[in-house]
Scaffold this active site. Structure first.
Site, short mmCIF file in Angstrom:
data_model
loop_
_atom_site.label_atom_id
_atom_site.label_comp_id
_atom_site.label_asym_id
_atom_site.label_seq_id
_atom_site.Cartn_x
_atom_site.Cartn_y
_atom_site.Cartn_z
N GLU B 67 14.84 50.08 75.56
CA GLU B 67 15.03 51.47 75.28
C GLU B 67 13.97 52.35 75.97
OE1 GLU B 67 16.22 49.24 73.25
OE2 GLU B 67 18.10 49.69 73.11
N HIS B 136 20.53 51.18 61.10
CA HIS B 136 21.59 51.60 62.09
C HIS B 136 22.22 52.72 61.40
CE1 HIS B 136 21.64 46.87 62.81
NE2 HIS B 136 22.17 47.29 64.26
#
Lengths: 394, 337
Positions: B67, B136
């Site tokens: 990322e 998450h």
């Protein structure tokens, strides 16, 4: 000091670029895909014995049967999510077998065999999957996010590769404290692309961390094949670039993997210095139950790793070759499956974590704010508890 | 007269996002999609379905897993004049690249005296979904909304998704576009005007989903649906709630909120992020600092998720985020009933 400086600065008067594959690291293997020792392997066979290998075999069967049952249960809706270990049982068990309980493990999420070998048993794993009141994690994490402080295994966390610099840090602490134990992190070929991996290995080499980096190169990161993941000769060469002793090993050969891990630990403590071990293997299952690998893999490849290059089958063939197969594999499989089903029933029938535990673990103790919120929820549930499944709480 | 006979179209939020990206990539050669699994795999949640097949590898770019790496690449590309759509599998994973989002793309225009800037859209799912627990489920609405230099959008339905995403891509600023996984497959019956290739919604403008005179409910993303559900329940009790869909979190449409409170005199905010420093906290501050204060008959009440990392077990998950019953109760309290 001057000699070292001079050694690292050699000049060349001919211009040439070093080819990216100038260094190509071979894969260490002791037994071949037919389970037979290679011609020059005899020197390594004395490092293993019948009892060790049979224990490895039985632990691999535990992983296999556990995976099979819980994958099916997810499909039936009994648990919400699962990640299989298919194809990688060998490297999990073989690396774990070469380590001690006072070594620290930083898993990724595909290392169930490491957990089982170290004593995190089937029942505990089942509780975690059903997220019930007996889950060591208090129902706070998704399935397969196991952990055990008692067994020195860091809890599985979801973001990739964050465990790698953390293992480098812990390994550094072990060196400072003069401990004869190491920190071991596991990560896949995909996670090896993360920036954290680079930072970790680079720093570990400068801080001489007592860290073993174990890359499970299983050829896939969800659907991304290794050819799209990196341009280098795999992950092993990267260790060399960071100044780390590196080895590539056949991860589906439990004997080679076991021996390499033993030697890696010796090398780490002798330095002290970090070591990188790339275990070549194959992810036979889907990435997780949210994936369908049949969309991007071909059948021939899968069959090859199911029938030929399969760590369990290769070990079974070797045991047979050595005359050490004093059990019936089918019986072992059946008995193991029965145990797992029993544990599943126990876990399934346990109550769910009670609502009070939601506030625990944010800090060491409840803050006044959290205490107030907990009190409010208590009052709320006294009136509306019937709209929630309170009767299923412990 | 004919204007009243508009045709309707049935669409999911996911289809809205997919079609918006498809059209913008076709329209402007500088636009491209970058992220993990976005190409041949069609996206981790299939949001970029068929885009790679249509636009090829130069416009739909699969990256290795990093990322920090690919956000950095996208940021660099935007500074060089391209218009990346940078997809995160979830904004939870964007924490590994938040330095690029905040320190580079958000602040560069200010730091260069207005001379250097980039156009980029960061998009992905945000907030609690179902059964995905602490790492998450975090909602990043307030984190990104606090950064000067970022535009933050939070769509609810397909109309929002298409109009706001197109606006975001055409915008010459860094935009954080917060999607919701639970909303992806929700089908809505929409006005077919949203199919227009140039259908753009104004950034910084909220939408009144339901008119009412008794209390204002302000929400964004999935909580808009929860608020509408609560409004139906309240109507049965004789309370008419006005539901505002924020659409843009930064810059916040303070005018619409204030005008509504001037009418209803009561307000409740609903979000599924944490309470501390959340969107509701910002609206609370607005009530204190603006003329709305003089119109309030009761303090604002905020509904947020519980002040804990999102747990997993069903028994804990179901008490973690606001439900319609919580919104109804809050409104009853604020209405003194």
């Amino acid at each position: 000091m001057l000699k070292a400086l001079l050694r690292s600065m050699s000049y060349s008067s001919s211009l040439s670029f070093t080819h990216p594959h100038a260094l190509s690291i071979p894969t260490f293997q002791v037994i071949n895909e037919d389970g037979l020792p290679n011609s020059s392997s005899s020197q390594y066979l004395s490092s293993v014995n019948k009892d060790l290998l049979i224990r490895m075999y039985k632990t691999m069967i535990e992983v296999q049967e556990f995976d099979t049952l819980y994958y099916d249960l997810q499909r039936q809706g009994l648990i919400s999510f699962y990640m299989q270990n298919s194809g990688e049982e060998g490297l999990q068990v073989a690396t774990a077998a070469a380590l001690d309980l006072n070594d620290w493990i930083f898993p990724q999420y595909r290392e169930l065999g490491v957990f089982f070998w170290r004593g995190f048993d089937i029942q505990q794993a089942s509780h975690q999957l059903f997220s019930n009141a007996k889950d060591l994690g208090q129902g706070k994490q998704m399935p397969v996010h196991y952990g055990s402080k008692d067994l020195n295994i860091m809890t599985v966390r979801s973001p990739l590769a964050t465990q790698i610099p953390q293992a480098a840090g812990l390994g550094y602490g072990l060196r400072l404290k003069n401990q004869s134990s190491i920190a071991v992190c596991y990560f896949g070929d995909g996670a090896a692309s993360e920036g954290d991996t680079h930072a970790a290995m680079n720093i570990a080499s400068t801080t001489k961390s007592q860290t073993l980096f174990v890359c499970r190169n299983n050829k896939y990161a969800i659907s991304t094949n290794m050819k799209d993941q990196y341009g280098s000769d795999g992950i092993a060469v990267r260790g060399v670039a960071y100044g780390i002793h590196s080895i590539r090993v056949d991860g589906n050969d439990v004997i080679a993997t076991y021996i390499a891990t033993q030697e890696a630990k010796k090398l780490i403590l002798a330095g002290p210095q970090p070591v990188l071990m790339e275990c070549m293997t194959y992810r036979r299952g889907h990435h997780s139950t949210s994936d369908d690998a049949s969309r991007y893999r071909n059948k021939e490849e899968l069959e090859h790793y199911q029938k030929n290059n399969n760590p369990i089958i290769r070990l079974e063939k070797f045991l047979k070759h050595m005359g050490w197969l004093d059990f019936d594999p089918v019986e072992i499989q059946k008995e193991t499956r029965d145990r797992i089903i029993k544990a599943k029933d126990v876990a399934k029938n346990e109550k769910l974590p009670k609502w009070e535990v939601m506030f625990d673990g944010v800090y060491n103790e409840l803050t006044p704010e959290l205490k107030k919120q907990k009190g409010e929820l208590k009052k709320f549930l006294e009136i509306y508890g019937d709209k929630y499944e309170i009767n299923k709480h412990s | 007269m004919l204007g009243l006979l508009r045709r309707r179209v049935s669409m999911t939020v996911k289809e809205a996002i997919n079609s918006a990206m498809d059209e913008e990539i076709t329209r402007d050669s500088r636009v491209f999609l970058i992220g993990e699994e976005v190409a041949q795999y069609n996206g981790a949640y299939k949001v970029s379905k068929d885009l790679w097949a249509k636009h090829g590898s130069n416009r739909i770019w699969d990256t290795p897993i990093t990322e920090a790496g690919f956000t950095g690449i996208a940021a660099g590309a935007s500074l060089g004049g391209l218009k990346p759509i940078c997809e995160f599998m979830t904004f939870n994973f964007a924490m590994q690249s938040i330095d690029h989002i905040v320190n580079s793309t958000a602040k560069i225009r200010y730091m260069s005296g207005g001379k250097i800037h980039g156009s980029i859209v960061f998009r992905g799912i945000n907030g609690p979904a179902a059964g995905v627990a602490a790492q998450h489920s975090q909602c990043f609405a307030s984190w990104y909304s606090s950064v000067p230099g970022l535009i933050v959008l939070s769509p609810y339905d397909p109309e929002d998704a298409r109009g706001l995403l197109k606006a975001a891509i055409r915008e010459d600023e860094p935009v954080v576009f917060l999607e919701n996984e639970i909303m992806y497959n929700k089908k809505f019956d929409c006005d077919d005007k949203i199919l227009d290739k140039d259908f753009i919604l104004p950034i910084g403008k909220a939408k009144i989903m339901r008119q009412g005179k008794d209390i204002t409910i302000v929400a964004h993303s999935r909580m808009v649906g929860v608020s509408l559900e609560a409004a139906e329940e309240l109507a049965k009790k004789g309370i008419e709630a006005e539901v505002i869909n924020l659409r843009t979190l930064k810059p916040l449409d303070t005018e619409t909120i204030i005008n509504s409170v001037k009418k209803t005199n009561r307000i409740v905010s609903v979000e599924d992020g944490w309470p501390h420093g959340g969107i509701g906290a910002e609206i609370c501050a607005l009530m204190m600092e603006s003329e709305a204060f003089d119109y309030l008959d009761a303090p604002l009440e905020r509904l947020t998720s519980a002040d804990v990392p999102a747990p997993y077990a069903k028994s804990l998950e179901e008490i973690f985020t606001p439900r319609a019953v919580n919104v109804v109760n809050a409104c009853l309290r604020v209405c003194n009933k």
